[in-house]
Design an enzyme around this catalytic site. Structure first.
Site, PDB file in Angstrom:
ATOM      1  N   LYS A 185       0.843  -1.196   0.000  1.00 21.06           N
ATOM      2  CA  LYS A 185       0.000   0.000   0.000  1.00 21.06           C
ATOM      3  C   LYS A 185       0.888   1.260   0.000  1.00 21.06           C
ATOM      4  O   LYS A 185       2.106   1.162   0.214  1.00 21.06           O
ATOM      5  CB  LYS A 185      -0.919  -0.049   1.224  1.00 21.06           C
ATOM      6  CG  LYS A 185      -1.919  -1.220   1.185  1.00 21.06           C
ATOM      7  CD  LYS A 185      -2.742  -1.293   2.469  1.00 21.06           C
ATOM      8  CE  LYS A 185      -3.785  -2.391   2.401  1.00 21.06           C
ATOM      9  NZ  LYS A 185      -4.581  -2.462   3.661  1.00 21.06           N
ATOM     10  N   ASN A 192      -1.701  -0.142   7.344  1.00 23.45           N
ATOM     11  CA  ASN A 192      -1.174  -1.482   7.644  1.00 23.45           C
ATOM     12  C   ASN A 192      -0.329  -2.090   6.517  1.00 23.45           C
ATOM     13  O   ASN A 192      -0.195  -3.304   6.411  1.00 23.45           O
ATOM     14  CB  ASN A 192      -2.287  -2.417   8.129  1.00 23.45           C
ATOM     15  CG  ASN A 192      -3.338  -2.691   7.082  1.00 23.45           C
ATOM     16  OD1 ASN A 192      -3.250  -2.177   5.966  1.00 23.45           O
ATOM     17  ND2 ASN A 192      -4.326  -3.494   7.426  1.00 23.45           N
ATOM     18  N   HIS A 252      -1.674  -5.413   1.478  1.00 19.22           N
ATOM     19  CA  HIS A 252      -2.914  -6.173   1.292  1.00 19.22           C
ATOM     20  C   HIS A 252      -2.588  -7.578   0.817  1.00 19.22           C
ATOM     21  O   HIS A 252      -1.658  -7.769   0.030  1.00 19.22           O
ATOM     22  CB  HIS A 252      -3.801  -5.499   0.235  1.00 19.22           C
ATOM     23  CG  HIS A 252      -4.944  -6.380  -0.208  1.00 19.22           C
ATOM     24  ND1 HIS A 252      -6.130  -6.424   0.483  1.00 19.22           N
ATOM     25  CD2 HIS A 252      -5.055  -7.282  -1.218  1.00 19.22           C
ATOM     26  CE1 HIS A 252      -6.933  -7.331  -0.100  1.00 19.22           C
ATOM     27  NE2 HIS A 252      -6.303  -7.852  -1.144  1.00 19.22           N
ATOM     28  N   TYR A 296     -12.209  -3.446  -2.799  1.00 19.61           N
ATOM     29  CA  TYR A 296     -12.734  -3.448  -1.433  1.00 19.61           C
ATOM     30  C   TYR A 296     -14.263  -3.508  -1.413  1.00 19.61           C
ATOM     31  O   TYR A 296     -14.895  -2.930  -0.533  1.00 19.61           O
ATOM     32  CB  TYR A 296     -12.207  -2.232  -0.677  1.00 19.61           C
ATOM     33  CG  TYR A 296     -10.729  -2.343  -0.335  1.00 19.61           C
ATOM     34  CD1 TYR A 296     -10.293  -3.280   0.609  1.00 19.61           C
ATOM     35  CD2 TYR A 296      -9.790  -1.534  -0.947  1.00 19.61           C
ATOM     36  CE1 TYR A 296      -8.948  -3.409   0.923  1.00 19.61           C
ATOM     37  CE2 TYR A 296      -8.431  -1.653  -0.629  1.00 19.61           C
ATOM     38  CZ  TYR A 296      -8.027  -2.582   0.306  1.00 19.61           C
ATOM     39  OH  TYR A 296      -6.689  -2.703   0.625  1.00 19.61           O
ATOM     40  N   GLU A 344      -9.660 -10.791  -7.180  1.00 18.55           N
ATOM     41  CA  GLU A 344      -8.783  -9.621  -7.090  1.00 18.55           C
ATOM     42  C   GLU A 344      -7.721  -9.621  -8.202  1.00 18.55           C
ATOM     43  O   GLU A 344      -7.409  -8.571  -8.762  1.00 18.55           O
ATOM     44  CB  GLU A 344      -8.123  -9.582  -5.702  1.00 18.55           C
ATOM     45  CG  GLU A 344      -9.155  -9.310  -4.606  1.00 18.55           C
ATOM     46  CD  GLU A 344      -8.619  -9.486  -3.184  1.00 18.55           C
ATOM     47  OE1 GLU A 344      -7.423  -9.807  -3.023  1.00 18.55           O
ATOM     48  OE2 GLU A 344      -9.410  -9.298  -2.249  1.00 18.55           O
TER      49      GLU A 344
HETATM   50  P1  DAT Z   1      -7.315  -7.391   5.727  1.00 18.50           P
HETATM   51  O1  DAT Z   1      -6.580  -6.314   4.974  1.00 18.50           O
HETATM   52  O2  DAT Z   1      -6.486  -7.951   6.834  1.00 18.50           O
HETATM   53  O3  DAT Z   1      -7.901  -8.446   4.828  1.00 18.50           O
HETATM   54  P2  DAT Z   1     -10.019  -6.370   5.977  1.00 18.50           P
HETATM   55  O4  DAT Z   1     -10.303  -7.006   4.667  1.00 18.50           O
HETATM   56  O5  DAT Z   1     -10.947  -6.673   7.105  1.00 18.50           O
HETATM   57  O6  DAT Z   1      -8.529  -6.677   6.477  1.00 18.50           O
HETATM   58  O7  DAT Z   1     -10.023  -4.784   5.792  1.00 18.50           O
HETATM   59  C1  DAT Z   1      -9.438  -4.209   4.644  1.00 18.50           C
HETATM   60  C2  DAT Z   1      -8.648  -2.997   5.057  1.00 18.50           C
HETATM   61  O8  DAT Z   1      -9.501  -2.012   5.603  1.00 18.50           O
HETATM   62  C3  DAT Z   1      -7.633  -3.288   6.169  1.00 18.50           C
HETATM   63  O9  DAT Z   1      -6.414  -3.758   5.636  1.00 18.50           O
HETATM   64  C4  DAT Z   1      -7.498  -1.966   6.838  1.00 18.50           C
HETATM   65  C5  DAT Z   1      -8.877  -1.359   6.712  1.00 18.50           C
HETATM   66  N1  DAT Z   1      -9.686  -1.612   7.907  1.00 18.50           N
HETATM   67  C6  DAT Z   1     -10.278  -2.779   8.263  1.00 18.50           C
HETATM   68  N2  DAT Z   1     -10.944  -2.662   9.414  1.00 18.50           N
HETATM   69  C7  DAT Z   1     -10.779  -1.378   9.794  1.00 18.50           C
HETATM   70  C8  DAT Z   1     -11.207  -0.603  10.909  1.00 18.50           C
HETATM   71  N3  DAT Z   1     -11.970  -1.132  11.872  1.00 18.50           N
HETATM   72  N4  DAT Z   1     -10.846   0.705  10.967  1.00 18.50           N
HETATM   73  C9  DAT Z   1     -10.074   1.250  10.011  1.00 18.50           C
HETATM   74  N5  DAT Z   1      -9.629   0.581   8.925  1.00 18.50           N
HETATM   75  C10 DAT Z   1      -9.969  -0.699   8.827  1.00 18.50           C
HETATM   76 MG    MG Z   2      -9.387  -8.319   3.414  1.00 17.56          MG
END
Ligand code: DAT
Ligand code: MG
Length: 150
Positions: free
Chosen positions: A9, A112, A115, A49, A126
């Protein structure tokens, strides 16, 4: 062989972590099948997303992902999706274990670093969003016969 979609990212790119991250996937034994460095257009961020469109954090997530260039990759190998998720670590870098990419390089959930697809179905979806079929390169890595038992 399985394939997974991985993306450094914008925060990871700005913090010069692309090389370190590629090294970790290479060292594990996964095989690079495709890569591109670019700023993602809004339409592909939205597709990527899809399951988070209605979440309260989606607007800031979109702004963050579109805030700079990303390094997109496809990595291939037996059980590649689950292996990559383990290398990446928990969604919130503050909870991610040391030794994982997020555990070693991040603090905030909204920054973070990387991805990775969460299932083989997500990976197929994806990869198709970001890469054309003819961008996925097929080749043999010289260590494959040693890396795998069978
Ligand atoms: P991952 O990237 O571990 O698959 P995810 O698909 O649940 O996690 O979420 C996608 C992204 O969205 C994640 O990398 C960071 C952001 N995100 C997820 N939950 C969040 C939250 N509660 N607050 C802020 N950003 C969040
Ligand atoms: Mg995810």
């Amino acid at each position: 062989m399985d394939r997974t979609f991985i993306m450094v990212k914008p925060d990871g790119v700005q913090r010069s972590l692309v090389g370190e991250i590629v090294t970790r996937f290479e060292a594990k034994g996964l095989k690079l099948a495709a890569a591109r460095f670019e700023k993602l257009p809004e339409v592909r961020v939205t597709e990527q997303y899809q399951e988070h469109l209605t979440k309260p954090f989606f607007p800031s997530l979109k702004q963050y992902i579109m805030g700079g260039p990303c390094f997109l990759m496809v990595w291939e190998g037996r059980n590649a999706v689950a292996i990559a998720r383990k290398l990446i670590g928990a969604t919130n870098p503050s909870d991610a274990l040391p030794g994982t990419i997020r555990g070693d390089f991040g603090i905030d959930i909204g920054r973070n670093v990387i991805h990775g697809s969460d299932s083989p179905e997500s990976a197929a979806r994806e990869i198709a969003i970001h890469f054309r079929q003819n961008e996925l390169v097929t080749y043999t890595r010289i260590d494959e016969s040693v890396l795998y038992e069978y």
